[in-house]
Design a protein around this motif. Structure first.
Motif, short mmCIF file in Angstrom:
data_model
loop_
_atom_site.label_atom_id
_atom_site.label_comp_id
_atom_site.label_asym_id
_atom_site.label_seq_id
_atom_site.Cartn_x
_atom_site.Cartn_y
_atom_site.Cartn_z
N HIS A 53 72.50 90.81 47.78
CA HIS A 53 72.45 92.12 48.45
C HIS A 53 71.69 91.93 49.75
CE1 HIS A 53 73.55 94.02 44.60
NE2 HIS A 53 72.82 93.03 44.10
N TYR A 81 60.86 98.80 53.63
CA TYR A 81 61.26 98.35 52.29
C TYR A 81 60.06 97.86 51.49
CZ TYR A 81 66.13 99.10 53.40
OH TYR A 81 67.33 99.71 53.72
N THR A 125 63.98 96.21 42.55
CA THR A 125 65.06 95.23 42.67
C THR A 125 66.41 95.92 42.62
OG1 THR A 125 65.18 94.80 40.29
CG2 THR A 125 63.68 93.42 41.57
N PRO A 126 67.43 95.32 43.24
CA PRO A 126 68.77 95.90 43.13
C PRO A 126 69.19 95.97 41.66
CG PRO A 126 68.72 94.28 44.88
CD PRO A 126 67.42 94.15 44.12
N CYS A 127 69.73 97.13 41.27
CA CYS A 127 70.10 97.31 39.86
C CYS A 127 71.52 97.83 39.69
CB CYS A 127 69.11 98.25 39.18
SG CYS A 127 69.09 99.92 39.86
N THR A 159 74.13 99.98 47.53
CA THR A 159 73.25 99.26 46.60
C THR A 159 72.14 100.21 46.18
OG1 THR A 159 73.69 97.08 47.57
CG2 THR A 159 71.62 97.33 46.36
N TYR A 160 71.85 100.23 44.87
CA TYR A 160 70.77 101.04 44.32
C TYR A 160 69.61 100.13 43.94
CZ TYR A 160 74.07 104.86 44.16
OH TYR A 160 74.96 105.83 44.52
N ILE A 161 68.40 100.58 44.26
CA ILE A 161 67.20 99.84 43.94
C ILE A 161 66.48 100.57 42.81
CG2 ILE A 161 65.00 98.99 44.83
CD1 ILE A 161 66.40 98.67 47.55
N SER A 162 66.05 99.80 41.83
CA SER A 162 65.41 100.36 40.64
C SER A 162 64.05 100.98 40.97
CB SER A 162 65.24 99.25 39.60
OG SER A 162 64.65 99.75 38.43
N SER A 163 63.80 102.13 40.34
CA SER A 163 62.53 102.83 40.51
C SER A 163 62.15 103.50 39.20
CB SER A 163 62.67 103.89 41.61
OG SER A 163 61.52 104.71 41.67
N PHE A 194 59.53 100.07 48.24
CA PHE A 194 59.98 99.40 47.02
C PHE A 194 59.10 98.23 46.58
CE2 PHE A 194 63.84 101.24 48.96
CZ PHE A 194 64.16 102.12 47.95
#
Length: 162
Positions: free
Chosen positions: A143, A157, A10-12, A75-79, A161
């Motif tokens: 986002h 995606y 998710t976007p973080c 935008t950064y996506i959590s990993s 993700f």
């Protein structure tokens, strides 16, 4: 308030690379009522954190020498594993633009391009968990990417993700 932890995929976080950080600080603090605090530690290169009500909202960094892309939001996506997600992005038809790197004790990040050319960040949290507030006035709420090739990037995606 305890740190908000983003769900994997998710976007973080968002940050702005700016050709003029002072103008950007003035603009966003006036428009959204954010506070801007610049980290003086040289390892962070003048990176600032925007906050609202004491909670982190977004980052701001100066455009680095040789980087032709200024004044752009990422935008950064959590990993749970930034390096593995970047490798998965490459295996899914994307491009690793910046391999996974440690950002002090904050976490790890990577930057990838999707198969149609959109840029997205990957964030693996350690001390910095991303947004402190979401879904309210002055905080990130939406986002999206407008893709040149929806049919190609949708499975990208999903594969990268989840």
């Amino acid at each position: 308030m305890p740190a908000r932890t983003a769900l994997d995929g998710t976007p973080c976080w968002i940050d702005l690379t700016s050709s003029d950080t002072e103008v950007a600080k003035s603009f966003y603090t006036n428009v959204f009522g954010w506070q801007a605090d610049t980290n003086d530690d040289p390892q962070y290169g003048g990176y600032a954190i925007f906050s609202k009500d004491g909670q982190p909202i977004a980052g701001l960094g100066p455009q680095q020498e040789g980087n032709p892309y200024g004044n752009v939001w990422t935008t950064y996506i959590s990993s749970t594993d930034a390096a593995a997600s970047a490798s998965k992005a490459q295996a899914s038809g994307g491009t690793i633009m910046m391999p996974s790197m440690q950002v002090g004790p904050q976490g790890s990040m990577a930057i990838v391009g999707d198969p149609a050319g959109a840029v997205v960040g990957i964030w693996q949290a350690d001390q910095h968990h991303g947004f402190g507030l979401v879904g309210e006035a002055g905080a990130p709420v939406w986002h999206e990417t407008l893709s040149k090739n929806y049919a190609v990037v949708l499975p990208f995606y999903t594969d990268v993700f989840g």
